[in-house]
Write an enzyme that holds these catalytic residues in place. Sequence first.
Site, PDB file in Angstrom:
ATOM      1  N   ASP A 198      44.421  20.922  51.406  1.00  0.00           N
ATOM      2  CA  ASP A 198      45.499  21.008  50.759  1.00  0.00           C
ATOM      3  C   ASP A 198      46.689  20.284  51.445  1.00  0.00           C
ATOM      4  O   ASP A 198      47.010  20.802  52.624  1.00  0.00           O
ATOM      5  CB  ASP A 198      45.662  22.547  50.495  1.00  0.00           C
ATOM      6  CG  ASP A 198      44.821  22.961  49.335  1.00  0.00           C
ATOM      7  OD1 ASP A 198      44.099  22.124  48.815  1.00  0.00           O
ATOM      8  OD2 ASP A 198      44.898  24.068  49.161  1.00  0.00           O
ATOM      9  N   GLY A 210      48.404  37.616  34.804  1.00  0.00           N
ATOM     10  CA  GLY A 210      49.543  37.600  35.464  1.00  0.00           C
ATOM     11  C   GLY A 210      50.474  38.930  35.795  1.00  0.00           C
ATOM     12  O   GLY A 210      49.461  39.822  36.183  1.00  0.00           O
ATOM     13  N   GLY A 230      44.354  33.604  42.175  1.00  0.00           N
ATOM     14  CA  GLY A 230      43.004  33.528  41.374  1.00  0.00           C
ATOM     15  C   GLY A 230      41.708  33.510  42.070  1.00  0.00           C
ATOM     16  O   GLY A 230      40.638  34.032  41.578  1.00  0.00           O
ATOM     17  N   ASP A 231      41.632  32.555  42.854  1.00  0.00           N
ATOM     18  CA  ASP A 231      40.234  32.533  43.758  1.00  0.00           C
ATOM     19  C   ASP A 231      39.929  33.658  44.399  1.00  0.00           C
ATOM     20  O   ASP A 231      38.693  34.145  44.639  1.00  0.00           O
ATOM     21  CB  ASP A 231      40.152  31.304  44.476  1.00  0.00           C
ATOM     22  CG  ASP A 231      40.592  29.840  43.961  1.00  0.00           C
ATOM     23  OD1 ASP A 231      40.355  29.798  42.613  1.00  0.00           O
ATOM     24  OD2 ASP A 231      41.435  29.123  44.482  1.00  0.00           O
ATOM     25  N   GLY A 277      36.630  26.007  44.807  1.00  0.00           N
ATOM     26  CA  GLY A 277      35.200  26.379  45.294  1.00  0.00           C
ATOM     27  C   GLY A 277      35.487  26.964  46.916  1.00  0.00           C
ATOM     28  O   GLY A 277      34.848  28.117  46.998  1.00  0.00           O
ATOM     29  N   GLU A 297      36.011  21.632  39.332  1.00  0.00           N
ATOM     30  CA  GLU A 297      36.478  20.694  40.141  1.00  0.00           C
ATOM     31  C   GLU A 297      35.335  19.664  40.696  1.00  0.00           C
ATOM     32  O   GLU A 297      35.592  19.196  41.492  1.00  0.00           O
ATOM     33  CB  GLU A 297      37.308  21.223  41.176  1.00  0.00           C
ATOM     34  CG  GLU A 297      38.609  21.902  40.841  1.00  0.00           C
ATOM     35  CD  GLU A 297      39.584  22.429  41.860  1.00  0.00           C
ATOM     36  OE1 GLU A 297      39.185  22.762  42.900  1.00  0.00           O
ATOM     37  OE2 GLU A 297      40.941  22.523  41.542  1.00  0.00           O
ATOM     38  N   GLY A 345      48.654  42.050  34.597  1.00  0.00           N
ATOM     39  CA  GLY A 345      47.360  42.678  35.155  1.00  0.00           C
ATOM     40  C   GLY A 345      46.185  41.849  34.659  1.00  0.00           C
ATOM     41  O   GLY A 345      46.204  40.578  34.477  1.00  0.00           O
ATOM     42  N   SER A 353      45.085  32.328  53.081  1.00  0.00           N
ATOM     43  CA  SER A 353      45.783  33.701  52.622  1.00  0.00           C
ATOM     44  C   SER A 353      45.043  35.075  52.082  1.00  0.00           C
ATOM     45  O   SER A 353      45.263  36.002  51.790  1.00  0.00           O
ATOM     46  CB  SER A 353      46.863  33.149  51.227  1.00  0.00           C
ATOM     47  OG  SER A 353      45.870  32.960  50.254  1.00  0.00           O
TER      48      SER A 353
END
Length: 297
Positions: free
Chosen positions: A12, A213, A242-243, A40, A136, A216, A282
């Site tokens: 990234d 979002g 989201g991951d 992934g 992906e 909730g 994160s």
Amino acid sequence: MRVLNYGSLNIDLVYAMPHFVRAGETLASLGHQTFAGGKGLNQSIALAKAGADVCHAGKIGRDGLFLRELLERHGVDTSCLAVTDGPTGHAVIQVDPSGQNCIIICGGANQEITPADVDGVLRHFEAGDVLLIQNEISSLPYLIGAAAAKGMRIALNPSPINEALGEMDLSAVTWFILNEIEGEQLSGKRVPEEICRELLAKYPGSTVVLTLGKRGVLCADGRDTISHGIYDVPVVDTTAAGDTFTGYFLAGVLSGLSPAQCLERASIASSIAIGRAGAAESIPERAEVDEKQALWK
Ligand code: RIB
């Protein structure tokens, strides 16, 4: 029972921007960092941090060997991760001052996965094992069909959504973990409750976890629909929220937590993730999630 996450690994390239670049505009970034990412890889790390036993399958180039090391440092089994001569997948990510992002992905090795690769990986797994997938990598329809034929249970995070995914046979999917945009595309409905109802009608026996979002999350199966709110925290970077949710939710289900407990854990974990920069970096450790769970009660 083992978890196989067959998914992308990206490098990234993250740019802090005063605002997202507009058409025709050239804009200097406020800063630049390189992080480990890929939906992934992020989800494997979230699963591992949440306590699940996970094997990550996929492809990287030699420039991405640090991604394999990162997975291994977190206890993820990388014996099904192949190294090719081509470049690793990468993402160009702009993050604005409010922490929102926009992402360009470039598939690289993630798009070199073939049906023969899939067969080589799946022979290490058996009926009852769980396959987690995103959108992906190449050969996804083949992977879904082959895993279903083996009797594996499938969790799908249909991200990033595209037309090809809408045309795939998803009847073997047990858990759909998706956001509203993905839900709308797969169901043709806009209202969250209707998205869940439509997906459950199309895929009976599945569980739908629909993230909304700031509103909730909803979790619906054939019997119940439950919801969970968000935690109001300062946002630094929403990348991989989201991951983090997906990995923590699935790890909770597989460890026998109730749907309500899974939603709570996953929501806390993703709230912690948005307070930090980067993707995989994160994602919080389980102990941090437990600590916040006690604090935020
Ligand atoms: O979900 C976030 C991820 O999407 C990033 O890490 C990026 O690599 C893209 O795959």
